[in-house]
Scaffold this motif. Structure first.
Motif, PDB file in Angstrom:
ATOM      1  N   THR A  26       0.836  -1.193   0.000  1.00 26.40           N
ATOM      2  CA  THR A  26       0.000   0.000   0.000  1.00 26.40           C
ATOM      3  C   THR A  26       0.874   1.248   0.000  1.00 26.40           C
ATOM      4  OG1 THR A  26      -1.727  -1.165   1.180  1.00 26.40           O
ATOM      5  CG2 THR A  26      -1.799   1.227   1.255  1.00 26.40           C
ATOM      6  N   TRP A  27       1.933   1.242   0.816  1.00 25.54           N
ATOM      7  CA  TRP A  27       2.830   2.391   0.869  1.00 25.54           C
ATOM      8  C   TRP A  27       3.494   2.597  -0.478  1.00 25.54           C
ATOM      9  CZ3 TRP A  27       3.811   6.832   2.560  1.00 25.54           C
ATOM     10  CH2 TRP A  27       5.054   7.406   2.410  1.00 25.54           C
ATOM     11  N   VAL A  85       2.359   1.782  -3.459  1.00 29.36           N
ATOM     12  CA  VAL A  85       1.373   2.331  -4.398  1.00 29.36           C
ATOM     13  C   VAL A  85       1.136   3.804  -4.099  1.00 29.36           C
ATOM     14  CG1 VAL A  85      -1.052   2.235  -5.099  1.00 29.36           C
ATOM     15  CG2 VAL A  85       0.266   0.133  -4.885  1.00 29.36           C
ATOM     16  N   ARG A  86       1.042   4.152  -2.825  1.00 27.82           N
ATOM     17  CA  ARG A  86       0.849   5.562  -2.465  1.00 27.82           C
ATOM     18  C   ARG A  86       2.030   6.407  -2.908  1.00 27.82           C
ATOM     19  NH1 ARG A  86      -1.435   4.488   3.545  1.00 27.82           N
ATOM     20  NH2 ARG A  86      -3.547   3.949   2.926  1.00 27.82           N
ATOM     21  N   ARG A  87       3.222   5.873  -2.717  1.00 26.22           N
ATOM     22  CA  ARG A  87       4.421   6.612  -3.109  1.00 26.22           C
ATOM     23  C   ARG A  87       4.452   6.810  -4.626  1.00 26.22           C
ATOM     24  NH1 ARG A  87       9.619   3.653  -1.826  1.00 26.22           N
ATOM     25  NH2 ARG A  87       8.106   2.836  -0.387  1.00 26.22           N
ATOM     26  N   ARG A 132       1.887   6.842  -6.666  1.00 25.76           N
ATOM     27  CA  ARG A 132       0.815   7.762  -7.046  1.00 25.76           C
ATOM     28  C   ARG A 132       1.128   9.195  -6.630  1.00 25.76           C
ATOM     29  NH1 ARG A 132      -4.396   3.734  -6.152  1.00 25.76           N
ATOM     30  NH2 ARG A 132      -3.797   2.378  -7.868  1.00 25.76           N
ATOM     31  N   ALA A 133       1.730   9.372  -5.481  1.00 24.33           N
ATOM     32  CA  ALA A 133       2.141  10.721  -5.067  1.00 24.33           C
ATOM     33  C   ALA A 133       3.210  11.250  -6.023  1.00 24.33           C
ATOM     34  CB  ALA A 133       2.664  10.704  -3.635  1.00 24.33           C
ATOM     35  N   TRP A 149      -6.432  10.681  -8.120  1.00 25.59           N
ATOM     36  CA  TRP A 149      -5.946   9.698  -7.158  1.00 25.59           C
ATOM     37  C   TRP A 149      -7.091   9.254  -6.242  1.00 25.59           C
ATOM     38  CZ3 TRP A 149      -1.193  10.932  -3.552  1.00 25.59           C
ATOM     39  CH2 TRP A 149      -0.905   9.827  -2.756  1.00 25.59           C
ATOM     40  N   ALA A 176      -8.744   5.537  -5.869  1.00 27.22           N
ATOM     41  CA  ALA A 176      -8.813   4.850  -4.576  1.00 27.22           C
ATOM     42  C   ALA A 176     -10.252   4.436  -4.255  1.00 27.22           C
ATOM     43  CB  ALA A 176      -8.256   5.743  -3.479  1.00 27.22           C
ATOM     44  N   ALA A 195      -3.455  -1.589  -6.836  1.00 30.21           N
ATOM     45  CA  ALA A 195      -3.156  -1.401  -5.417  1.00 30.21           C
ATOM     46  C   ALA A 195      -2.561  -2.650  -4.792  1.00 30.21           C
ATOM     47  CB  ALA A 195      -4.411  -0.977  -4.666  1.00 30.21           C
TER      48      ALA A 195
END
Length: 152
Positions: free
Chosen positions: A24-25, A27-29, A31-32, A86, A90, A150
């Motif tokens: 998850t981290w 994917v967040r990284r 996407r950010a 984003w 999600a 994700a």
């Protein structure tokens, strides 16, 4: 023997949770980074176009007063729409199995519709061309990176 089995089961559950959290981290990284890349690219594109002589002067039809786009507007709108993309991805991932396909169709529709105001505004050809490229840059930066599943 029972203690070993319970310990192994607990360790397996903990490892699965850790891997899921790390995924998850990641994917967040990613996407950010995609959103940040879109903002940085559009800011650089705006500055380059301005240096080349593009005035970024827009006049709404029926109004006499013109509006000059500035760097913060470009950056904030890019950030806003990047974060909306984003968030939409999600939400789709949470509520549907076909999130990537749905998001891709939605993103393509938003991109096509984003060209309508460019056509309606009274602006120079250079301004229209630069704004068109700015809109496309957001799509190029966000589409591949936000479509990353994700679960990976």
């Amino acid at each position: 023997m029972t203690i070993t089995t319970a310990t192994t089961a607990t360790t397996a559950t903990t490892m699965t949770s850790t891997v899921a959290a790390a995924g998850t981290w990641s994917v967040r990284r990613v996407r950010a980074t995609a959103v940040g890349a879109a903002v940085a690219a559009n800011t650089a594109l705006y500055l380059a176009a301005s240096a080349a002589g593009t005035d970024f002067l827009l006049t709404d039809p029926g109004k006499a007063e013109a509006h000059h786009l500035i760097v913060p507007e470009i950056a904030v709108f890019t950030l806003l729409f990047g974060l909306l993309g984003w968030g939409t991805m999600a939400a789709l991932e949470r509520f549907t199995r076909h999130a990537r396909a749905a998001w891709s169709v939605l993103a393509a529709a938003v991109l096509v519709l984003s060209f309508v105001p460019i056509g309606l505004e009274q602006a120079s050809a250079a301004t229209r061309a630069a704004l068109t490229v700015i809109h496309i840059v957001v799509a190029v930066a966000l589409l591949p990176l936000l479509r990353r599943p994700a679960g990976r």
